[in-house]
Design a protein around this motif. Sequence first.
Motif, PDB file in Angstrom:
ATOM      1  N   ALA A   1      15.613  21.266  11.667  1.00 61.12           N
ATOM      2  CA  ALA A   1      14.174  21.214  11.877  1.00 61.12           C
ATOM      3  C   ALA A   1      13.545  22.562  11.537  1.00 61.12           C
ATOM      4  CB  ALA A   1      13.871  20.813  13.322  1.00 61.12           C
ATOM      5  N   GLY A   2      14.216  23.636  11.872  1.00 63.83           N
ATOM      6  CA  GLY A   2      13.682  24.963  11.584  1.00 63.83           C
ATOM      7  C   GLY A   2      13.486  25.213  10.099  1.00 63.83           C
TER       8      GLY A   2
ATOM      9  N   ASP B   1       0.826  -1.196   0.000  1.00 61.62           N
ATOM     10  CA  ASP B   1       0.000   0.000   0.000  1.00 61.62           C
ATOM     11  C   ASP B   1       0.867   1.255   0.000  1.00 61.62           C
ATOM     12  OD1 ASP B   1      -2.255   1.585   0.138  1.00 61.62           O
ATOM     13  OD2 ASP B   1      -2.358   1.470   2.315  1.00 61.62           O
ATOM     14  N   LEU B   2       1.046   1.880  -1.175  1.00 59.70           N
ATOM     15  CA  LEU B   2       1.845   3.098  -1.311  1.00 59.70           C
ATOM     16  C   LEU B   2       0.910   4.289  -1.340  1.00 59.70           C
ATOM     17  CD1 LEU B   2       4.652   4.424  -1.824  1.00 59.70           C
ATOM     18  CD2 LEU B   2       4.075   4.317  -4.251  1.00 59.70           C
ATOM     19  N   THR B   3       1.197   5.268  -0.502  1.00 59.30           N
ATOM     20  CA  THR B   3       0.446   6.515  -0.518  1.00 59.30           C
ATOM     21  C   THR B   3       1.424   7.670  -0.623  1.00 59.30           C
ATOM     22  OG1 THR B   3       0.431   6.674   1.895  1.00 59.30           O
ATOM     23  CG2 THR B   3      -1.457   5.604   0.880  1.00 59.30           C
ATOM     24  N   ILE B   4       0.987   8.724  -1.294  1.00 59.67           N
ATOM     25  CA  ILE B   4       1.755   9.966  -1.393  1.00 59.67           C
ATOM     26  C   ILE B   4       0.917  11.026  -0.694  1.00 59.67           C
ATOM     27  CG2 ILE B   4       2.819  11.667  -2.921  1.00 59.67           C
ATOM     28  CD1 ILE B   4       4.032   8.909  -3.314  1.00 59.67           C
ATOM     29  N   ARG B   5       1.555  11.759   0.209  1.00 64.74           N
ATOM     30  CA  ARG B   5       0.842  12.811   0.920  1.00 64.74           C
ATOM     31  C   ARG B   5       1.796  13.962   1.213  1.00 64.74           C
ATOM     32  NH1 ARG B   5       2.189  13.306   6.234  1.00 64.74           N
ATOM     33  NH2 ARG B   5       3.193  11.530   7.252  1.00 64.74           N
ATOM     34  N   PRO B   6       1.239  15.145   1.474  1.00 60.38           N
ATOM     35  CA  PRO B   6       2.098  16.256   1.877  1.00 60.38           C
ATOM     36  C   PRO B   6       2.606  16.044   3.298  1.00 60.38           C
ATOM     37  CG  PRO B   6      -0.163  17.005   1.455  1.00 60.38           C
ATOM     38  CD  PRO B   6      -0.146  15.537   1.299  1.00 60.38           C
TER      39      PRO B   6
ATOM     40  N   VAL C   1       7.421  23.788   5.272  1.00 60.39           N
ATOM     41  CA  VAL C   1       6.049  23.299   5.447  1.00 60.39           C
ATOM     42  C   VAL C   1       5.095  24.452   5.766  1.00 60.39           C
ATOM     43  CG1 VAL C   1       4.584  21.846   6.905  1.00 60.39           C
ATOM     44  CG2 VAL C   1       6.779  20.967   6.076  1.00 60.39           C
ATOM     45  N   GLU C   2       5.549  25.393   6.570  1.00 57.81           N
ATOM     46  CA  GLU C   2       4.685  26.527   6.918  1.00 57.81           C
ATOM     47  C   GLU C   2       4.478  27.459   5.727  1.00 57.81           C
ATOM     48  OE1 GLU C   2       6.722  28.042  10.353  1.00 57.81           O
ATOM     49  OE2 GLU C   2       5.688  26.644  11.703  1.00 57.81           O
ATOM     50  N   ARG C   3       5.507  27.649   4.915  1.00 54.93           N
ATOM     51  CA  ARG C   3       5.409  28.535   3.764  1.00 54.93           C
ATOM     52  C   ARG C   3       4.582  27.912   2.656  1.00 54.93           C
ATOM     53  NH1 ARG C   3       7.389  28.849  -0.988  1.00 54.93           N
ATOM     54  NH2 ARG C   3       7.666  30.793  -2.071  1.00 54.93           N
ATOM     55  N   ASP C   4       4.785  26.609   2.422  1.00 49.25           N
ATOM     56  CA  ASP C   4       4.078  25.919   1.346  1.00 49.25           C
ATOM     57  C   ASP C   4       3.717  24.519   1.826  1.00 49.25           C
ATOM     58  OD1 ASP C   4       3.132  24.727  -0.949  1.00 49.25           O
ATOM     59  OD2 ASP C   4       4.796  25.359  -2.208  1.00 49.25           O
TER      60      ASP C   4
END
Length: 139
Positions: A34-35, A3-8, A41-44
């Motif tokens: 991490a920053g 089961d392969l899934t692609i997610r953000p 992730v926060e920007r896009d």
Amino acid sequence: MSDLTIRPGGLADVGPVLEFWLHAAEGTDRHDSAGKVRALVERDPQALLLAELDGALAGTLIAGWDGWRAHLYRLAVHPAHRRQGIATALLAAAETRFAAFGAFRADAMVLHDNTLAHHAWTAAGYAPQPQWSRWVKSL
């Protein structure tokens, strides 16, 4: 394939992604933090694509759109899961994302010496562009 899934990727994925890159990404510059991943992730929130195989992280790709160009970074697949279509699935997701923005071309950062990656990029229809080179300045 299982089961392969692609997610953000989201903020909860920052630590696991950094750990994953240490084992699966070639030639990381070790300036990852991490920053920086959080800022991405926060920007896009849709830029960091994660491939999960049976719920475990199996691959990553950053599909960055700056409003002008489509850029691909950090295509990495876990060594135990290479040559199973994970990179192809990640690239297809990125290309779909870019098409929605009206992008007509994507560029990828690929290390010259990473010949394993050259095969994957070529199979996906990408090719080096000899008339251009990357110019950089450390900040």
